[in-house]
Design an enzyme around this catalytic site. Structure first.
Site, PDB file in Angstrom:
ATOM      1  N   SER A  50       0.866  -1.193   0.000  1.00  0.00           N
ATOM      2  CA  SER A  50       0.000   0.000   0.000  1.00  0.00           C
ATOM      3  C   SER A  50       0.902   1.242   0.000  1.00  0.00           C
ATOM      4  CB  SER A  50      -0.893   0.006   1.244  1.00  0.00           C
ATOM      5  OG  SER A  50      -0.072   0.177   2.398  1.00  0.00           O
ATOM      6  N   ASP A  83      -0.716  -1.583  -4.243  1.00  0.00           N
ATOM      7  CA  ASP A  83      -2.100  -1.695  -3.776  1.00  0.00           C
ATOM      8  C   ASP A  83      -2.697  -0.290  -3.634  1.00  0.00           C
ATOM      9  OD1 ASP A  83      -4.355  -3.009  -2.775  1.00  0.00           O
ATOM     10  OD2 ASP A  83      -3.626  -2.952  -0.700  1.00  0.00           O
ATOM     11  N   GLY A 233     -10.595  -6.737   0.766  1.00  0.00           N
ATOM     12  CA  GLY A 233     -11.192  -6.968   2.086  1.00  0.00           C
ATOM     13  C   GLY A 233     -11.548  -8.418   2.289  1.00  0.00           C
ATOM     14  N   ASP A 277      -4.684  -8.732   4.065  1.00  0.00           N
ATOM     15  CA  ASP A 277      -3.749  -7.968   4.887  1.00  0.00           C
ATOM     16  C   ASP A 277      -4.037  -8.213   6.367  1.00  0.00           C
ATOM     17  OD1 ASP A 277      -2.106  -6.129   6.106  1.00  0.00           O
ATOM     18  OD2 ASP A 277      -2.879  -4.374   5.080  1.00  0.00           O
TER      19      ASP A 277
HETATM   20  P1  13P Z   1      -8.252  -7.063   4.489  1.00  0.00           P
HETATM   21  O1  13P Z   1      -8.276  -5.886   5.385  1.00  0.00           O
HETATM   22  O2  13P Z   1      -9.550  -7.825   4.553  1.00  0.00           O
HETATM   23  O3  13P Z   1      -7.103  -7.965   4.740  1.00  0.00           O
HETATM   24  O4  13P Z   1      -8.151  -6.544   2.972  1.00  0.00           O
HETATM   25  C1  13P Z   1      -6.915  -6.135   2.431  1.00  0.00           C
HETATM   26  C2  13P Z   1      -7.075  -5.441   1.118  1.00  0.00           C
HETATM   27  O5  13P Z   1      -8.103  -5.472   0.472  1.00  0.00           O
HETATM   28  C3  13P Z   1      -5.897  -4.701   0.631  1.00  0.00           C
HETATM   29  O6  13P Z   1      -6.140  -4.037  -0.560  1.00  0.00           O
HETATM   30  O1  G3H Z   2      -5.822  -1.271   1.523  1.00  0.00           O
HETATM   31  C1  G3H Z   2      -5.867  -1.690   2.669  1.00  0.00           C
HETATM   32  C2  G3H Z   2      -4.730  -2.434   3.247  1.00  0.00           C
HETATM   33  O2  G3H Z   2      -5.147  -3.123   4.375  1.00  0.00           O
HETATM   34  C3  G3H Z   2      -3.537  -1.536   3.490  1.00  0.00           C
HETATM   35  O3  G3H Z   2      -3.628  -0.836   4.679  1.00  0.00           O
HETATM   36  O4  G3H Z   2      -2.793   1.460   4.123  1.00  0.00           O
HETATM   37  O5  G3H Z   2      -2.717   0.592   6.465  1.00  0.00           O
HETATM   38  O6  G3H Z   2      -1.179  -0.331   4.736  1.00  0.00           O
HETATM   39  P1  G3H Z   2      -2.507   0.293   5.022  1.00  0.00           P
HETATM   40 ZN    ZN Z   3      -8.043  -3.165  -0.804  1.00  0.00          ZN
END
Ligand code: 13P
Ligand code: G3H
Ligand code: ZN
Length: 344
Positions: A50, A83, A233, A277
């Site tokens: 991310s 991401d 998600g 994640d």
């Molecule tokens: P989760 O929070 O369900 O693990 O989803 C992660 C996600 O979609 C990152 O782009």
């Molecule tokens: O997009 C959602 C992921 O869980 C990433 O989260 O931005 O805290 O790294 P983050």
């Molecule tokens: Zn996501």
């Protein structure tokens, strides 16, 4: 082995009817756990960062670590994916760092919080596709707004969520819009909104059709049978990890994630990339809390991480197996970015 593109990995997954987990990485431990599990199960893998992970870990170091991992785990086809890129410039900077795939998330404006118009989404995504494909790099787009149908997508206990709230129809992906969006942008993969949300607080009970709109995936797949779909998600938020955290000083209110069997159902309906994640964060946090509870005099940070690494590896291996990716790694001959660019 060179890093693989998302497009190549998802084409292969579609040809053999399986799904590939896309694990968010943020440090050495998450990367190591994911790759050990991929190697052990002979699976292709998507590792994604991310924008906040890039900032936290220093993106030059983070991308270099993934490139080094490709040398350390030569049999594992690895895609390095941005991401939720919030702008074409953010995606371009990922490509400059050697990412082989980017997500241009134009479902939200550049603040990453405000729902955007369809025209804005098409404009930023098509712009990203043009320069990414010229470099052989894949692009994931998103249509619909990711968010819980219980809260209208609004901010949740862990800070995830959009500005304001939206009605059910405004959150969920409209299949006709999905069709128009893919035609207008040429994305390689499409993230769809079906009632899942980021973080641990997805559902206040085990989700049924009113909260997790599996019928929307079916309708999109009927319109776009050749488009690779992405479930964001997709963490299951295991009850045993909630209990592990709470038994060691944590305080997580009872919550529910996406049942694993629903992810398996979605793979039968064209979902090929499954984003995870939160489950890794919970495995590492719970294990670290347990270690510190059991060893109050310790300040051994490797000791603190070690059981979490093992727990994350076990969880990742289970996902590779359940999504059908296990056993497919060695069958993939990774194509170079130049070869991919020629295919567009
Ligand atoms: P989760 O929070 O369900 O693990 O989803 C992660 C996600 O979609 C990152 O782009
Ligand atoms: O997009 C959602 C992921 O869980 C990433 O989260 O931005 O805290 O790294 P983050
Ligand atoms: Zn996501």
């Amino acid at each position: 082995m060179a890093l693989a593109t998302l497009r190549q990995l998802l084409d292969q997954a579609a040809a053999h009817d399986y799904g590939i987990p896309a694990f968010n990485i943020t440090n050495l431990e998450t990367l190591l756990a994911v790759l050990r599990a991929a190697e052990r199960t002979d699976s292709p893998v998507i590792v994604q960062a991310s924008q906040s992970a890039r900032k936290y870990a220093d993106d030059i170091l983070l991308s270099a670590m993934v490139k080094a991992a490709a040398e350390r785990f030569p049999k594992v086809p690895i895609c390095l994916h941005q991401d939720h890129g919030s702008s074409p410039d953010m995606c371009r900077s990922a490509i400059d760092l050697g990412f082989t795939s980017v997500m241009m998330d134009g479902s939200l404006e550049a603040d990453g919080k405000t729902p955007a118009s369809f025209d804005y989404n098409v404009a930023v995504t098509a712009k990203t596709v043009a320069f990414a494909h010229a470099a052989g790099v894949s692009v994931e787009g998103e249509i619909g707004v990711l968010g819980s149908l219980e809260t209208g997508g609004g901010e949740q206990e862990d800070g995830h969520g959009i500005v304001g709230t939206l009605e059910r129809e405004a959150l969920l992906t409209d299949p006709q819009q999905a069709f128009d969006f893919v035609a207008a942008t040429g994305v390689d993969a499409l993230a769809v909104a079906i009632g899942t949300s980021h973080g641990a607080y997805k559902f206040s009970r085990k989700p049924t059709g009113d909260l997790l709109a599996m019928d929307v995936i079916a309708a999109i797949h009927a319109r776009l049978p050749d488009t690779h779909l992405v479930m964001h998600g997709a963490s299951t938020v295991p009850e045993e990890l909630q209990e592990l955290i709470n038994a060691n000083g944590g305080n997580i209110p009872r919550t529910y994630g996406v049942p694993l069997e629903e992810v398996e159902n979605s793979i039968r309906m064209g979902v090929r990339k499954i984003n995870i994640d939160t489950d890794l964060r919970m495995a590492l946090t719970g294990s670290a809390r347990e270690y510190l509870t059991e060893n109050p005099a310790s300040f051994d940070i490797r000791g603190m991480m070690k059981s979490g690494l093992a727990r994350m590896e076990t969880l990742c291996a289970e996902r590779f197996e359940r999504f059908g990716a296990a056993g497919h790694g060695a069958r993939i001959d990774v194509l170079s970015l130049e070869e991919m660019a020629r295919l567009y």
